[in-house]
Design a protein around this motif. Structure first.
Motif, PDB file in Angstrom:
ATOM      1  N   LEU A  50      43.459  38.591  38.192  1.00 23.46           N
ATOM      2  CA  LEU A  50      42.043  38.385  38.499  1.00 23.46           C
ATOM      3  C   LEU A  50      41.304  37.839  37.276  1.00 23.46           C
ATOM      4  CD1 LEU A  50      40.087  38.783  40.846  1.00 23.46           C
ATOM      5  CD2 LEU A  50      39.595  41.068  39.976  1.00 23.46           C
ATOM      6  N   GLU A  51      41.636  38.385  36.118  1.00 24.69           N
ATOM      7  CA  GLU A  51      41.006  37.911  34.883  1.00 24.69           C
ATOM      8  C   GLU A  51      41.385  36.454  34.600  1.00 24.69           C
ATOM      9  OE1 GLU A  51      40.783  39.139  30.121  1.00 24.69           O
ATOM     10  OE2 GLU A  51      41.978  40.314  31.535  1.00 24.69           O
ATOM     11  N   GLU A  52      42.669  36.126  34.828  1.00 24.67           N
ATOM     12  CA  GLU A  52      43.111  34.744  34.633  1.00 24.67           C
ATOM     13  C   GLU A  52      42.423  33.803  35.610  1.00 24.67           C
ATOM     14  OE1 GLU A  52      47.309  34.826  34.978  1.00 24.67           O
ATOM     15  OE2 GLU A  52      47.649  35.856  33.060  1.00 24.67           O
ATOM     16  N   THR A  53      42.245  34.266  36.845  1.00 24.94           N
ATOM     17  CA  THR A  53      41.554  33.444  37.841  1.00 24.94           C
ATOM     18  C   THR A  53      40.117  33.178  37.415  1.00 24.94           C
ATOM     19  OG1 THR A  53      42.928  34.350  39.613  1.00 24.94           O
ATOM     20  CG2 THR A  53      40.862  33.299  40.254  1.00 24.94           C
ATOM     21  N   VAL A  54      39.460  34.229  36.943  1.00 27.82           N
ATOM     22  CA  VAL A  54      38.075  34.073  36.476  1.00 27.82           C
ATOM     23  C   VAL A  54      38.021  33.101  35.301  1.00 27.82           C
ATOM     24  CG1 VAL A  54      36.131  35.250  35.385  1.00 27.82           C
ATOM     25  CG2 VAL A  54      37.322  36.332  37.297  1.00 27.82           C
ATOM     26  N   ASN A  55      38.892  33.318  34.313  1.00 29.63           N
ATOM     27  CA  ASN A  55      38.885  32.462  33.117  1.00 29.63           C
ATOM     28  C   ASN A  55      39.218  31.018  33.465  1.00 29.63           C
ATOM     29  OD1 ASN A  55      38.286  34.672  31.517  1.00 29.63           O
ATOM     30  ND2 ASN A  55      40.416  35.089  30.993  1.00 29.63           N
ATOM     31  N   SER A  56      40.212  30.838  34.347  1.00 34.43           N
ATOM     32  CA  SER A  56      40.612  29.483  34.735  1.00 34.43           C
ATOM     33  C   SER A  56      39.486  28.770  35.482  1.00 34.43           C
ATOM     34  CB  SER A  56      41.867  29.549  35.604  1.00 34.43           C
ATOM     35  OG  SER A  56      42.210  28.272  36.082  1.00 34.43           O
ATOM     36  N   THR A  57      38.867  29.484  36.409  1.00 34.47           N
ATOM     37  CA  THR A  57      37.775  28.877  37.180  1.00 34.47           C
ATOM     38  C   THR A  57      36.591  28.547  36.283  1.00 34.47           C
ATOM     39  OG1 THR A  57      38.460  30.164  39.115  1.00 34.47           O
ATOM     40  CG2 THR A  57      36.259  29.191  39.155  1.00 34.47           C
ATOM     41  N   VAL A  58      36.260  29.474  35.393  1.00 32.42           N
ATOM     42  CA  VAL A  58      35.144  29.240  34.463  1.00 32.42           C
ATOM     43  C   VAL A  58      35.436  28.035  33.574  1.00 32.42           C
ATOM     44  CG1 VAL A  58      33.952  30.185  32.447  1.00 32.42           C
ATOM     45  CG2 VAL A  58      34.300  31.610  34.468  1.00 32.42           C
ATOM     46  N   LYS A  59      36.674  27.959  33.084  1.00 31.15           N
ATOM     47  CA  LYS A  59      37.049  26.834  32.212  1.00 31.15           C
ATOM     48  C   LYS A  59      36.949  25.503  32.961  1.00 31.15           C
ATOM     49  CE  LYS A  59      40.723  25.204  29.134  1.00 31.15           C
ATOM     50  NZ  LYS A  59      40.692  23.833  29.638  1.00 31.15           N
ATOM     51  N   ILE A 277      27.826  34.438  37.567  1.00 26.80           N
ATOM     52  CA  ILE A 277      27.835  34.301  39.029  1.00 26.80           C
ATOM     53  C   ILE A 277      29.243  34.004  39.529  1.00 26.80           C
ATOM     54  CG2 ILE A 277      26.995  32.898  40.949  1.00 26.80           C
ATOM     55  CD1 ILE A 277      24.396  32.506  39.373  1.00 26.80           C
ATOM     56  N   ILE A 278      29.940  33.094  38.842  1.00 20.67           N
ATOM     57  CA  ILE A 278      31.310  32.755  39.245  1.00 20.67           C
ATOM     58  C   ILE A 278      32.209  33.984  39.172  1.00 20.67           C
ATOM     59  CG2 ILE A 278      33.350  31.421  38.580  1.00 20.67           C
ATOM     60  CD1 ILE A 278      31.448  29.221  37.619  1.00 20.67           C
ATOM     61  N   ALA A 279      32.092  34.718  38.064  1.00 23.49           N
ATOM     62  CA  ALA A 279      32.920  35.920  37.902  1.00 23.49           C
ATOM     63  C   ALA A 279      32.610  36.941  38.993  1.00 23.49           C
ATOM     64  CB  ALA A 279      32.686  36.520  36.521  1.00 23.49           C
ATOM     65  N   ASP A 280      31.319  37.116  39.299  1.00 25.34           N
ATOM     66  CA  ASP A 280      30.933  38.078  40.340  1.00 25.34           C
ATOM     67  C   ASP A 280      31.484  37.668  41.702  1.00 25.34           C
ATOM     68  OD1 ASP A 280      29.624  39.561  38.471  1.00 25.34           O
ATOM     69  OD2 ASP A 280      27.620  38.778  38.937  1.00 25.34           O
ATOM     70  N   GLU A 281      31.452  36.365  42.003  1.00 24.88           N
ATOM     71  CA  GLU A 281      31.967  35.890  43.288  1.00 24.88           C
ATOM     72  C   GLU A 281      33.463  36.171  43.418  1.00 24.88           C
ATOM     73  OE1 GLU A 281      30.962  31.796  43.388  1.00 24.88           O
ATOM     74  OE2 GLU A 281      28.876  32.121  44.018  1.00 24.88           O
ATOM     75  N   ILE A 282      34.201  35.876  42.360  1.00 28.52           N
ATOM     76  CA  ILE A 282      35.654  36.092  42.402  1.00 28.52           C
ATOM     77  C   ILE A 282      35.968  37.583  42.485  1.00 28.52           C
ATOM     78  CG2 ILE A 282      37.796  35.819  41.095  1.00 28.52           C
ATOM     79  CD1 ILE A 282      36.625  33.233  39.952  1.00 28.52           C
ATOM     80  N   LEU A 283      35.273  38.374  41.672  1.00 29.47           N
ATOM     81  CA  LEU A 283      35.515  39.817  41.677  1.00 29.47           C
ATOM     82  C   LEU A 283      35.106  40.445  43.006  1.00 29.47           C
ATOM     83  CD1 LEU A 283      34.270  40.700  38.073  1.00 29.47           C
ATOM     84  CD2 LEU A 283      36.631  40.520  38.865  1.00 29.47           C
ATOM     85  N   SER A 284      34.042  39.916  43.600  1.00 36.48           N
ATOM     86  CA  SER A 284      33.591  40.442  44.889  1.00 36.48           C
ATOM     87  C   SER A 284      34.631  40.176  45.971  1.00 36.48           C
ATOM     88  CB  SER A 284      32.252  39.799  45.266  1.00 36.48           C
ATOM     89  OG  SER A 284      31.832  40.240  46.543  1.00 36.48           O
ATOM     90  N   GLY A 285      35.241  38.990  45.941  1.00 42.18           N
ATOM     91  CA  GLY A 285      36.269  38.671  46.928  1.00 42.18           C
ATOM     92  C   GLY A 285      37.501  39.548  46.794  1.00 42.18           C
ATOM     93  N   ALA A 286      37.805  39.931  45.556  1.00 38.60           N
ATOM     94  CA  ALA A 286      38.997  40.752  45.317  1.00 38.60           C
ATOM     95  C   ALA A 286      38.692  42.245  45.326  1.00 38.60           C
ATOM     96  CB  ALA A 286      39.617  40.365  43.975  1.00 38.60           C
ATOM     97  N   LYS A 287      37.437  42.602  45.542  1.00 42.31           N
ATOM     98  CA  LYS A 287      37.025  44.005  45.436  1.00 42.31           C
ATOM     99  C   LYS A 287      37.754  44.931  46.414  1.00 42.31           C
ATOM    100  CE  LYS A 287      32.889  46.896  45.260  1.00 42.31           C
ATOM    101  NZ  LYS A 287      31.409  46.915  45.390  1.00 42.31           N
ATOM    102  N   PRO A 288      37.880  44.588  47.722  1.00 40.15           N
ATOM    103  CA  PRO A 288      38.568  45.506  48.650  1.00 40.15           C
ATOM    104  C   PRO A 288      39.993  45.831  48.207  1.00 40.15           C
ATOM    105  CG  PRO A 288      37.378  43.820  49.864  1.00 40.15           C
ATOM    106  CD  PRO A 288      37.330  43.416  48.430  1.00 40.15           C
ATOM    107  N   LYS A 289      40.725  44.805  47.824  1.00 38.42           N
ATOM    108  CA  LYS A 289      42.108  45.021  47.399  1.00 38.42           C
ATOM    109  C   LYS A 289      42.164  45.854  46.126  1.00 38.42           C
ATOM    110  CE  LYS A 289      46.404  42.578  46.345  1.00 38.42           C
ATOM    111  NZ  LYS A 289      47.059  41.259  46.214  1.00 38.42           N
ATOM    112  N   MET A 290      41.282  45.546  45.171  1.00 36.55           N
ATOM    113  CA  MET A 290      41.278  46.286  43.915  1.00 36.55           C
ATOM    114  C   MET A 290      40.871  47.740  44.141  1.00 36.55           C
ATOM    115  SD  MET A 290      42.388  44.302  41.612  1.00 36.55           S
ATOM    116  CE  MET A 290      42.029  45.350  40.213  1.00 36.55           C
TER     117      MET A 290
END
Length: 371
Positions: A50-59, A277-290
């Motif tokens: 999830l962290e890599e996804t956030v960092n990759s998307t942000v980059k 905002i990007i990080a929140d969107e990604i984390l929100s999508g993965a929230k149920p699984k996490m």
């Protein structure tokens, strides 16, 4: 611990049951630790992914913003480069025109003098090749450059050429070299003397006049070079009408600064707002699984804590109730079974006698095995 045992079998049964329950708890603890490790790795892996996804998307988003502005800056820089090239061309053209204008009189005078030289030489029937730089360098040198040319000609004719011919001859001998030098001296020396007699000796005064006029041309050329150098060093560019180029360059430089400022503002806004905002969107999508993984891990961790506490409690109870009677060696369900068998069979009436009986049986079995 100091209680009196009234029922040996019941006491041993309770001890064995307590140890078996402790064993079950330890097995459960082992399984829970395995589950904790497995689910912990799964949870950590999901967090890293999830962290890599956030960092990759942000980059990617940041790079997209930066690239977009960089492309505009590059376009403006290309225009700026072209504008500067055009300005330099216009300046060079202006300097050429200025040089041509300020040296026009000297150039005209040189052309007139050169025509006069041709006229004088032709009138005196002097060969046309005498009106050349090499002729005056070889037969009437007057300046450093001409003396240098004369020396170079001598070295070529009387050193390089004969030595080169000598090196091409197979079976070289010193006598050959002497012969070559003699021939070269005769040929080149003869040509030089012949030309001297037919030109310089016959038309010395005319050639001297031509020499003076050529020196005058040379002097004018020096003046022209001084003027050219002075003009090229002159920092005053007003006479070249470069204002429109300067205005265009200034506008392009201002545009580049403006785009660079906008780029920095956009990147700052991205870092302060959009990135979150990007990080929140990604984390929100993965929230149920996490949340599911976290809940499962916490459940296992809680069960493990409870089991460890249970094991601790049972260990203390077993130590308090049974260790004093059985000793550490016999705190084992199978060994307690042996003690119970010794009492039931009548070979012992209490735990201490049962322990001795079991030891005797083992000693006897060991002796039989050795025999």
């Amino acid at each position: 611990m100091g209680q009196q045992i009234t029922d040996q079998i019941a006491f041993l049964t309770e001890a064995r049951t307590a140890l078996e329950e402790l064993g079950v708890a330890r097995d459960r603890e082992k399984q829970l630790k395995q589950d904790e490790g497995k689910w912990g790795k799964t949870l950590d892996g999901e967090k890293r992914a999830l962290e890599e996804t956030v960092n990759s998307t942000v980059k990617k988003r940041r790079d997209a913003i930066s690239t977009s502005y960089d492309e505009e800056i590059e376009k403006a820089q290309d225009k700026l480069k072209k504008a500067r090239v055009k300005r330099e061309k216009a300046k060079n053209q202006g300097m050429k025109e200025r040089i041509a204008e300020e040296t026009a009189d000297l150039r005209k005078e040189n052309r007139d003098v050169d025509g006069e030289i041709r006229k004088v030489l032709k009138g005196a029937r002097v060969p046309s090749f005498c009106n050349s730089r090499w002729y005056f360098a070889l037969f009437m040198p007057a300046h450093f450059g001409e003396y240098f040319a004369f020396l170079a000609a001598v070295l070529i004719c009387f050193l390089a050429i004969p030595y080169g011919i000598y090196m091409l001859i197979p079976g070289r001998q010193p006598l050959y070299l002497a012969g070559i030098y003699f021939a070269v001296i005769v040929v080149f020396g003869g040509i030089y003397i012949l030309l001297t007699n037919r030109t310089k000796a016959r038309h010395l005064e005319t050639l001297r006049d031509a020499r003076v006029m050529r020196d005058h041309i040379r002097s004018n050329r020096k003046k022209i070079r001084v003027i050219e150098k002075s003009i090229r060093r002159d920092k005053n560019e007003k006479m070249y009408n470069l204002e429109k180029f300067d205005d265009e360059i200034a506008q392009l430089e201002q545009e580049i600064r403006r785009i660079s400022t906008q780029k920095q503002e956009a990147l700052n806004s991205f870092e302060q707002v959009t990135k979150t905002i990007i990080a929140d969107e990604i984390l929100s999508g993965a929230k149920p699984k996490m949340e599911e993984l976290t809940a499962r891990y916490r459940e296992i961790r809680r069960a493990l804590d409870e089991t460890e506490e249970e094991i601790k409690r049972r260990n203390l109870e077993i130590t308090d109730k049974y260790a004093g009677y059985l000793g550490k060696e016999y705190l084992d369900p199978m060994k307690i079974g042996e003690l119970m068998e010794a009492i039931r069979s009548g070979r012992a009436s209490n735990i201490s006698e049962a322990i001795e009986a079991v030891k005797a049986d083992r000693s006897q079995q060991g002796s039989s095995a050795r025999a």
